[in-house]
Every structure is written in structure tokens, then in C-alpha cells.
Design a protein around this motif. Structure first.
Motif, PDB file in Angstrom:
ATOM      1  N   LEU A 135       0.738  -1.124   0.066  1.00  0.00           N
ATOM      2  CA  LEU A 135       0.169   0.075   0.182  1.00  0.00           C
ATOM      3  C   LEU A 135       0.778   1.178   0.181  1.00  0.00           C
ATOM      4  O   LEU A 135       1.577   1.457   1.431  1.00  0.00           O
ATOM      5  N   ASN A 136       0.996   1.588  -0.896  1.00  0.00           N
ATOM      6  CA  ASN A 136       2.119   2.684  -1.367  1.00  0.00           C
ATOM      7  C   ASN A 136       1.106   4.434  -1.154  1.00  0.00           C
ATOM      8  O   ASN A 136       0.362   5.129  -2.002  1.00  0.00           O
ATOM      9  N   THR A 137       1.339   5.067  -0.407  1.00  0.00           N
ATOM     10  CA  THR A 137       0.128   5.839   0.282  1.00  0.00           C
ATOM     11  C   THR A 137       1.195   7.195  -0.301  1.00  0.00           C
ATOM     12  O   THR A 137       0.601   8.235  -0.356  1.00  0.00           O
ATOM     13  N   ASN A 138       2.675   7.049  -1.042  1.00  0.00           N
ATOM     14  CA  ASN A 138       2.678   8.635  -1.565  1.00  0.00           C
ATOM     15  C   ASN A 138       2.362   8.604  -2.665  1.00  0.00           C
ATOM     16  O   ASN A 138       2.210   9.266  -3.183  1.00  0.00           O
ATOM     17  N   VAL A 139       1.339   7.649  -3.384  1.00  0.00           N
ATOM     18  CA  VAL A 139       0.701   7.564  -4.640  1.00  0.00           C
ATOM     19  C   VAL A 139      -0.492   8.748  -4.277  1.00  0.00           C
ATOM     20  O   VAL A 139      -0.284   9.581  -4.758  1.00  0.00           O
ATOM     21  N   PRO A 197     -11.504  11.441  -1.370  1.00  0.00           N
ATOM     22  CA  PRO A 197     -11.380  10.650   0.018  1.00  0.00           C
ATOM     23  C   PRO A 197     -10.366  10.122   0.819  1.00  0.00           C
ATOM     24  O   PRO A 197      -9.298   9.635   0.337  1.00  0.00           O
ATOM     25  N   ASP A 198     -10.607  10.313   1.633  1.00  0.00           N
ATOM     26  CA  ASP A 198      -9.186   9.314   2.511  1.00  0.00           C
ATOM     27  C   ASP A 198      -9.932   8.358   2.590  1.00  0.00           C
ATOM     28  O   ASP A 198     -10.552   7.398   4.096  1.00  0.00           O
ATOM     29  N   VAL A 199      -9.866   7.026   2.090  1.00  0.00           N
ATOM     30  CA  VAL A 199      -9.908   6.026   1.947  1.00  0.00           C
ATOM     31  C   VAL A 199      -8.401   4.870   0.997  1.00  0.00           C
ATOM     32  O   VAL A 199      -8.087   5.869   0.393  1.00  0.00           O
ATOM     33  N   VAL A 200      -8.826   3.899   1.583  1.00  0.00           N
ATOM     34  CA  VAL A 200      -7.542   3.029   1.046  1.00  0.00           C
ATOM     35  C   VAL A 200      -8.022   2.730  -0.633  1.00  0.00           C
ATOM     36  O   VAL A 200      -9.308   2.434  -0.452  1.00  0.00           O
ATOM     37  N   MET A 201      -7.393   2.749  -1.761  1.00  0.00           N
ATOM     38  CA  MET A 201      -8.769   2.063  -2.905  1.00  0.00           C
ATOM     39  C   MET A 201      -6.994   1.729  -3.915  1.00  0.00           C
ATOM     40  O   MET A 201      -6.089   1.742  -3.383  1.00  0.00           O
ATOM     41  N   ASP A 202      -7.616   0.242  -4.676  1.00  0.00           N
ATOM     42  CA  ASP A 202      -6.576   0.160  -5.454  1.00  0.00           C
ATOM     43  C   ASP A 202      -5.678   0.923  -6.432  1.00  0.00           C
ATOM     44  O   ASP A 202      -5.028   0.557  -6.520  1.00  0.00           O
ATOM     45  N   ARG A 203      -6.103   1.944  -6.618  1.00  0.00           N
ATOM     46  CA  ARG A 203      -4.888   2.954  -7.163  1.00  0.00           C
ATOM     47  C   ARG A 203      -3.610   2.850  -6.448  1.00  0.00           C
ATOM     48  O   ARG A 203      -3.004   3.390  -6.793  1.00  0.00           O
ATOM     49  N   TYR A 204      -3.740   3.176  -4.789  1.00  0.00           N
ATOM     50  CA  TYR A 204      -2.422   2.482  -4.179  1.00  0.00           C
ATOM     51  C   TYR A 204      -1.637   1.214  -3.948  1.00  0.00           C
ATOM     52  O   TYR A 204       0.015   1.043  -3.398  1.00  0.00           O
ATOM     53  N   ILE A 205      -1.789   0.379  -4.505  1.00  0.00           N
ATOM     54  CA  ILE A 205      -2.229  -0.632  -4.053  1.00  0.00           C
ATOM     55  C   ILE A 205      -1.092  -1.421  -5.561  1.00  0.00           C
ATOM     56  O   ILE A 205      -1.630  -0.984  -7.000  1.00  0.00           O
ATOM     57  N   SER A 218       7.113   2.135  -7.806  1.00  0.00           N
ATOM     58  CA  SER A 218       7.626   2.992  -8.295  1.00  0.00           C
ATOM     59  C   SER A 218       8.036   4.323  -6.834  1.00  0.00           C
ATOM     60  O   SER A 218       8.317   4.972  -6.476  1.00  0.00           O
ATOM     61  N   GLY A 219       7.568   3.192  -5.764  1.00  0.00           N
ATOM     62  CA  GLY A 219       8.901   3.787  -4.589  1.00  0.00           C
ATOM     63  C   GLY A 219      10.000   3.859  -4.331  1.00  0.00           C
ATOM     64  O   GLY A 219      10.906   3.715  -5.055  1.00  0.00           O
ATOM     65  N   TYR A 220      10.423   4.485  -2.918  1.00  0.00           N
ATOM     66  CA  TYR A 220      11.857   4.300  -3.137  1.00  0.00           C
ATOM     67  C   TYR A 220      12.733   3.206  -2.835  1.00  0.00           C
ATOM     68  O   TYR A 220      13.676   2.544  -3.374  1.00  0.00           O
TER      69      TYR A 220
END
Length: 394
Positions: free
Chosen positions: A260-264, A303-311, A357-359
Motif C-alpha cells: 500500500l503505497n501512500t505516496n501515490v 476521499p480518505d480511503v484505501v483504494m486499488d490505485r495505491y496498491i 514506484s516507491g523509493y
């Protein structure tokens, strides 16, 4: 066959890393002043901030291991194969609670988790001629993790990402399908009357999937998006030696690993709350003139929710070490009173092959919390270091 050994072991162990006196109530003096008399003068006080749990008990882990060690071809090929089963019961963790309680619950025995799998380790030693020698040692581990049961007979604790039969710490949230387009609204193909923000969808919004078909995007539309556990890990070490010169390398890898890449959320998703974006995202965000299906409009309320765009799939192969070593000839060293001398150069964390895509795909935001794996909140990446040295024996 020079060596063949069958191993069977079983053990049971308690976990003592549970803090101090978890069965007792916790009190606080913070924000506990109360006015007495007239005019009221604030006096210090205490308040209870957790309910105690006198039924709390040890977290217990039972481990079963069945293994086979072998050596063949005069020791040229050696290895081991293991099957393991690890069952942890009475896991200590936080529990879901209602805000009506007005205070925390502390830790409780929330259920049981199992880990089962196989582990294979091999080593091959060979030589070509009299001077050139080489070795390679591959290893492979496959683990299946599952929540076996939860407290009070429950089958799921969604807020804590625990579902019986599923891996521990699953990523749970909303599935999306690109960006809402003008045509989706005019032809009625996107049949949502109430979006996740409680309003009517607009062109340029993120298109959430209505899992239950009720025309609204809400908690009932959440689903399992990914597994942050590492089901398959592998690696290999190799060494080449010619006379006094040797070259060694070590590799480690993980496959089937979601993060779960919250940086996205803050760097790759245009919205009212976004303050900094990648240039490609800024240039590619949705507008009436550029109806892209990748990024929402700049005025979208995120929205402050988890979605598949962040996975993201964070599978990787890392070269953790490359070392070049040279042992100087003994006849040179004896002249200056040394027994042996070698010089070496080494690179740690030489490179990583990944699509993440993260560090760094090996995230560590909650490294000390086994119940929250695979979350990247700007995790500090592994450093690359270059080491040069000399070893002298007198």
C-alpha cells in the motif's frame, strides 16, 4: 549418497514481548483538571483511559518441522528440504471497539494465525582444472499465511484487516475503474446516484466500482485488494575463485508481494488536497480538453480511503552484496613479517530490479508491527555503501 538425514521436531513457545502489566487498567493525568469552589480553581486529577482485561493470557506458538538433509556426488551437491507448520494462538493485539465506550480496550487475545510452507536450500561446489573453483547456493521459501480464528467467534474484523481464512493484514478497500467521463454520465452507463463523498459523480472524478449494485459507494463496496505478506522469497549466493582472486555476490528476492503505497495519494493523484505532483501527473490530469482515464481533475475532492490505485506489486530482486578479494602472495608477505594479507572492495545493496514506484520495495514504515505489513509511508530506503579494506594477519 554420502549423507542422508531425516529430521522431525516440535516445540511450543510463549511470547513475552507483551509490555508491562497488560491486565491492569491504565490511568492518565493529562487533561484531567477539574474546577472546585467558586470561582472555580483547576485542580489536578486522574482518569481511566483503558478497560482492563483480567482474562488476558500468553500468546503461544507451536512449531512443527519435518526436514531432510542430504549430500551426494562426494559432497559436491548438498542441501536440505523442510516442511514447517507454525500455529500461533491467543494472539495479543488491539480489538475493535465502539466509541460509546469512551476509552481504549488495551490488548486482548484476538485469535489464531497459521503459517505453513516449504523451504529448500542447495549448495553446489565445483571446479574447472586445478586453479578455478566456483560455488552456488540457491534457496527458496514458500509460506501460506492465514487467520484461523478470531475472538468471540467472529469471522472478520474489517477495521483491523482480519478475516478468517485470509492472510493476516490484508489490504482492504475500494476497487476503481479509471476516471468518470462525460459519456458515462450522459449515456447512463455509470449508474451511481451517491458517490463516496456523498454527492453526485462528476466528470473527472475517480470511478469507484459499485460492488453490490445499490447505486451508492459506501462501506458495503469494500473488498480485498492485496496481500502484503511475502508468500515466496528466494535468493542465491555465488563465489568464483582463481588462485588468490575471488569474486562473490549475494542476491535476495520476493515474489507476489503487494504494498500500500501512500505516496501515490499525495504525489500521483491530482485533487484539492494535493500540494505536490509529478510532472507527468500534472500534465496528464483530467480536463475537458484532455479526458484522460489515468488521473482525476485538479478540483476533485479526494476521499480518505484505501483504494486499488495505491496498491502496487512490489516484487523485487536485490543484489545485496558484491565483493572482490585478492590474497597477496605469501612469498611477498613473509619478507615484511606478515603471514597473510588480502585487499578487498565491496558494494552493499548494489542494485534492485523492480517495477515498484516507491523509493524501495522493501518497505519498513511499521517494521516492528507484524500486524501491519506492506505499508509505505515514505519509508527510508536501504542505503548503498562502498567498502574498501585490507586484512593483515601477523
Amino acid at each position: 549418497v554420502e549423507n542422508l538425514k531425516l529430521r522431525v521436531s516440535w516445540g511450543k513457545l510463549g511470547n513475552q514481548n507483551i509490555g508491562y502489566y497488560p491486565y491492569q487498567q491504565v490511568y492518565s493525568t493529562i487533561a484531567c483538571e477539574y474546577p472546585f469552589g467558586y470561582p472555580g480553581v483547576l485542580q489536578p486529577g486522574v482518569r481511566n483511559i483503558t478497560y482492563n482485561n483480567r482474562d488476558i493470557t500468553w500468546e503461544t506458538t507451536a512449531v512443527t518441522d519435518i526436514g531432510l538433509d542430504f549430500g551426494i556426488f562426494n559432497g559436491t551437491l548438498t542441501g536440505s528440504i523442510d516442511y514447517f507448520y507454525k500455529y500461533t494462538s491467543d494472539i495479543l493485539s488491539s480489538v475493535e471497539k465502539t466509541n460509546i465506550l469512551g476509552r481504549g480496550v488495551g490488548e486482548s487475545n484476538v485469535g489464531a494465525v497459521s503459517n505453513r510452507g516449504i523451504e529448500v536450500m542447495l549448495t553446489y561446489n565445483g571446479k574447472i582444472g586445478r586453479e578455478f573453483r566456483f560455488s552456488i547456493s540457491p534457496n527458496f521459501t514458500y509460506v501460506k499465511n492465514a487467520v484461523e480464528k478470531l475472538a468471540d467467534g467472529k469471522t472478520e474484523q474489517i477495521n483491523n484487516a482480519r478475516i478468517v481464512g485470509e492472510p493476516l493484514g490484508i489490504i482492504y478497500g475500494y476497487q476503481t475503474d479509471g476516471i468518470v467521463q462525460e459519456s458515462d454520465l450522459t449515456d447512463g452507463s455509470y449508474k451511481i446516484t451517491k458517490d463516496i463523498n456523498g454527492g453526485v459523480p462528476q466528470a473527472g472524478d475517480i470511478k469507484f466500482i459499485d460492488q453490490n449494485g445499490d447505486g451508492e459507494i459506501n462501506e458495503a463496496d469494500k473488498m480485498i485488494l492485496g496481500d502484503p505478506n511475502r508468500p515466496m522469497t528466494y535468493g542465491f549466493q555465488t563465489k568464483l575463485t582463481y588462485k588468490g582472486l575471488s569474486l562473490s555476490a549475494a542476491f535476495t528476492g520476493v515474489s507476489g508481494y503487494d504494498v500500500l503505497n501512500t505516496n501515490v495519494r499525495y504525489e500521483q493523484t491530482p485533487s484539492r488536497q494535493t500540494s505536490n505532483l509529478y510532472q507527468k501527473v500534472y500534465n496528464g490530469m483530467w480536463t475537458a480538453e484532455n479526458p484522460t482515464n489515468l488521473y482525476p481533475r485538479s478540483t476533485y475532492k479526494m476521499p480518505d480511503v484505501v483504494m486499488d490505485r495505491y496498491i502496487e506489486d512490489a516484487s523485487y530482486l536485490r543484489c545485496s552484496d558484491i565483493t572482490l578479494n585478492y590474497v597477496l602472495p605469501n612469498k611477498w608477505m613473509k619478507k615484511i613479517g606478515f603471514r597473510t594479507t588480502s585487499i578487498f572492495a565491496s558494494v552493499k545493496n548494489a542494485f534492485v530490479i523492480t517495477d515498484y514506484s516507491g523509493y524501495d520495495p522493501e518497505v519498513n514504515s511499521f517494521a516492528f508491527d507484524g500486524l501491519r505489513p506492506g505499508i509505505d509511508m515514505s519509508s527510508f530506503p536501504n542505503m548503498r555503501s562502498f567498502i574498501f579494506g585490507i586484512n593483515v594477519n601477523f
